[in-house]
Design a protein around this motif. Structure first.
Motif, PDB file in Angstrom:
ATOM      1  N   THR A   1      14.730  -9.627 -17.790  1.00  0.00           N
ATOM      2  CA  THR A   1      13.529  -8.882 -17.405  1.00  0.00           C
ATOM      3  C   THR A   1      13.017  -9.307 -16.031  1.00  0.00           C
ATOM      4  O   THR A   1      12.152  -8.655 -15.463  1.00  0.00           O
ATOM      5  CB  THR A   1      12.410  -9.077 -18.452  1.00  0.00           C
ATOM      6  N   HIS A   2      13.550 -10.394 -15.506  1.00  0.00           N
ATOM      7  CA  HIS A   2      13.216 -10.868 -14.156  1.00  0.00           C
ATOM      8  C   HIS A   2      14.493 -10.833 -13.321  1.00  0.00           C
ATOM      9  O   HIS A   2      15.157 -11.864 -13.154  1.00  0.00           O
ATOM     10  CB  HIS A   2      12.638 -12.279 -14.212  1.00  0.00           C
TER      11      HIS A   2
ATOM     12  N   MET B   1      11.994   0.998  -2.962  1.00  0.00           N
ATOM     13  CA  MET B   1      13.324   1.552  -3.213  1.00  0.00           C
ATOM     14  C   MET B   1      14.009   1.929  -1.902  1.00  0.00           C
ATOM     15  O   MET B   1      15.189   1.661  -1.704  1.00  0.00           O
ATOM     16  CB  MET B   1      13.209   2.786  -4.116  1.00  0.00           C
ATOM     17  N   ARG B   2      13.249   2.533  -0.989  1.00  0.00           N
ATOM     18  CA  ARG B   2      13.808   2.962   0.289  1.00  0.00           C
ATOM     19  C   ARG B   2      14.168   1.767   1.171  1.00  0.00           C
ATOM     20  O   ARG B   2      15.269   1.681   1.714  1.00  0.00           O
ATOM     21  CB  ARG B   2      12.795   3.845   1.012  1.00  0.00           C
ATOM     22  N   ASP B   3      13.258   0.826   1.304  1.00  0.00           N
ATOM     23  CA  ASP B   3      13.443  -0.266   2.257  1.00  0.00           C
ATOM     24  C   ASP B   3      14.396  -1.346   1.752  1.00  0.00           C
ATOM     25  O   ASP B   3      15.088  -1.990   2.540  1.00  0.00           O
ATOM     26  CB  ASP B   3      12.094  -0.893   2.604  1.00  0.00           C
TER      27      ASP B   3
ATOM     28  N   VAL C   1      14.016  -2.150 -10.508  1.00  0.00           N
ATOM     29  CA  VAL C   1      13.851  -3.357  -9.691  1.00  0.00           C
ATOM     30  C   VAL C   1      12.622  -3.218  -8.794  1.00  0.00           C
ATOM     31  O   VAL C   1      11.857  -4.170  -8.615  1.00  0.00           O
ATOM     32  CB  VAL C   1      15.119  -3.626  -8.848  1.00  0.00           C
ATOM     33  N   ALA C   2      12.418  -2.025  -8.255  1.00  0.00           N
ATOM     34  CA  ALA C   2      11.245  -1.794  -7.404  1.00  0.00           C
ATOM     35  C   ALA C   2       9.956  -2.009  -8.186  1.00  0.00           C
ATOM     36  O   ALA C   2       8.992  -2.593  -7.690  1.00  0.00           O
ATOM     37  CB  ALA C   2      11.288  -0.382  -6.831  1.00  0.00           C
TER      38      ALA C   2
ATOM     39  N   VAL D   1       5.651  -8.369  -9.432  1.00  0.00           N
ATOM     40  CA  VAL D   1       5.668  -9.722  -8.866  1.00  0.00           C
ATOM     41  C   VAL D   1       4.516  -9.891  -7.883  1.00  0.00           C
ATOM     42  O   VAL D   1       3.840 -10.929  -7.851  1.00  0.00           O
ATOM     43  CB  VAL D   1       7.022 -10.001  -8.176  1.00  0.00           C
ATOM     44  N   LEU D   2       4.270  -8.869  -7.076  1.00  0.00           N
ATOM     45  CA  LEU D   2       3.168  -8.927  -6.119  1.00  0.00           C
ATOM     46  C   LEU D   2       1.825  -9.059  -6.832  1.00  0.00           C
ATOM     47  O   LEU D   2       0.945  -9.818  -6.397  1.00  0.00           O
ATOM     48  CB  LEU D   2       3.172  -7.678  -5.235  1.00  0.00           C
ATOM     49  N   GLU D   3       1.673  -8.324  -7.931  1.00  0.00           N
ATOM     50  CA  GLU D   3       0.414  -8.406  -8.691  1.00  0.00           C
ATOM     51  C   GLU D   3       0.222  -9.810  -9.256  1.00  0.00           C
ATOM     52  O   GLU D   3      -0.883 -10.373  -9.186  1.00  0.00           O
ATOM     53  CB  GLU D   3       0.428  -7.379  -9.813  1.00  0.00           C
TER      54      GLU D   3
END
Length: 324
Positions: free
Chosen positions: A136-137, A261-263, A270-271, A277-279
């Protein structure tokens, strides 16, 4: 940063022969440069050996000091040829995410061909035992599986994982926003160490050249910056370096997922994981910069290189062409 690592070989012993995979990257180039300065004989292992690497010329080290060999971490047969043809005994590796077995076959090929010590670029997102990381990670899971395979194939003292922090180069994802002056950064107050590839690569290069004695048999070491700044602060620094006036707004979730997803060229699951993760980082619930592991990780740059972390401001000045 140039000329920040003044390391030389003091022994008259024969040079350690090392292979460096990924020498065109933000980390790999400094692995090669530093291992050379420490005194190792460095060969660059590349899918395309004809690719120019301007960053390995100058800085007191000319590119011709680095012979090249064709090799691909997803092609075990090429690894056997690369090791035997160069008589290398140490190797620096990174994780290609298209390997189906988490580099098990690559590790076995390297070991059978004569590699006795591996330095692997892992991730500080691994905050627990590698045996307890779950799929999950995906970022920490992938790197943990490689670490497990290296443990099985090379055994204690035969490898070390360099768990690098949050790279300053991740801010390249803001290039278009910086150009427009309109910043939509998810969790702008989330704080990271924004460590430079030079810091991580230089530590890895010292260890690659010196071998297991440099890490006293440890299976991994943390290499993280000891100064945390928010994403908003980092963007502001880049704005000043680039001469841009920036305006900040909070993006909606779908914008965030689409842009990741684009960058990062990654699938939607995964995106969405990265968004989460940011949260967690903004709430400081991820454990990434906590406890003894972070304290030790923040000291490893000085321990191995004899200097402090390269400040993000200095990295931004040196790498502003990445955003132009």
């Amino acid at each position: 940063m140039s000329n920040t690592t003044s390391l030389t070989q003091t022994s008259s012993a024969p040079k350690t022969r090392v292979l460096v995979f990924g020498p065109t990257g933000q980390v790999g180039r400094y692995v090669a440069l530093t291992a050379h300065r420490v005194g190792a004989h460095v060969t660059l292992a590349m899918r395309d050996p004809s690719k120019p690497i301007s960053s390995l010329a100058g800085n007191g080290t000319e590119e011709q000091n680095f012979p090249r060999v064709k090799a691909d971490l997803t092609d075990p047969a090429s690894l056997t040829t690369a090791v035997t043809s160069t008589q290398s005994t140490h190797a620096f590796l990174y994780l290609p995410f298209n390997t189906p077995d988490f580099m098990r076959s690559a590790a076995e090929a390297l070991r059978s061909a004569g590699i006795t010590f591996v330095v692997f670029l892992s991730s500080s997102t691994i905050t627990t035992s590698i045996d307890s990381v779950t799929p999950t990670h995906p970022i920490s899971y992938g790197h943990a599986q490689v670490e497990k395979n290296l443990r099985d194939v090379f055994g204690p003292g035969g490898y070390v994982a360099i768990r690098g922090g949050y790279f300053a180069s991740n801010t390249k994802l803001w290039k278009a926003q910086l150009a427009s002056g309109e910043m939509k950064i998810k969790c702008a107050e989330a704080r990271f160490d924004f460590i430079s590839g030079e810091d991580v690569g230089s530590v890895a290069g010292v260890i690659l050249a010196k071998g297991p004695k440099a890490v006293e048999g440890k299976g991994y070491i943390e290499v993280v910056g000891n100064t945390l700044i928010s994403q908003r602060e980092a963007a502001g620094i880049l704005g000043r370096v680039l001469g841009k006036q920036l305006k900040f707004a909070e993006p909606d979730e779908e914008e965030v997922v689409r842009d990741i997803m684009r960058d990062m060229h990654c699938p939607e699951p995964v995106a969405r994981y990265i968004s989460g993760v940011l949260e967690a980082r903004e709430k400081e619930e991820d454990g990434m910069y906590e406890g003894v592991r972070y304290e030790e990780g923040g000291k490893n740059i000085e321990r191995f290189l004899g200097r402090v972390q390269i400040p993000f401001e200095a990295w931004a000045e040196e790498n502003k062409e990445l955003f132009l």
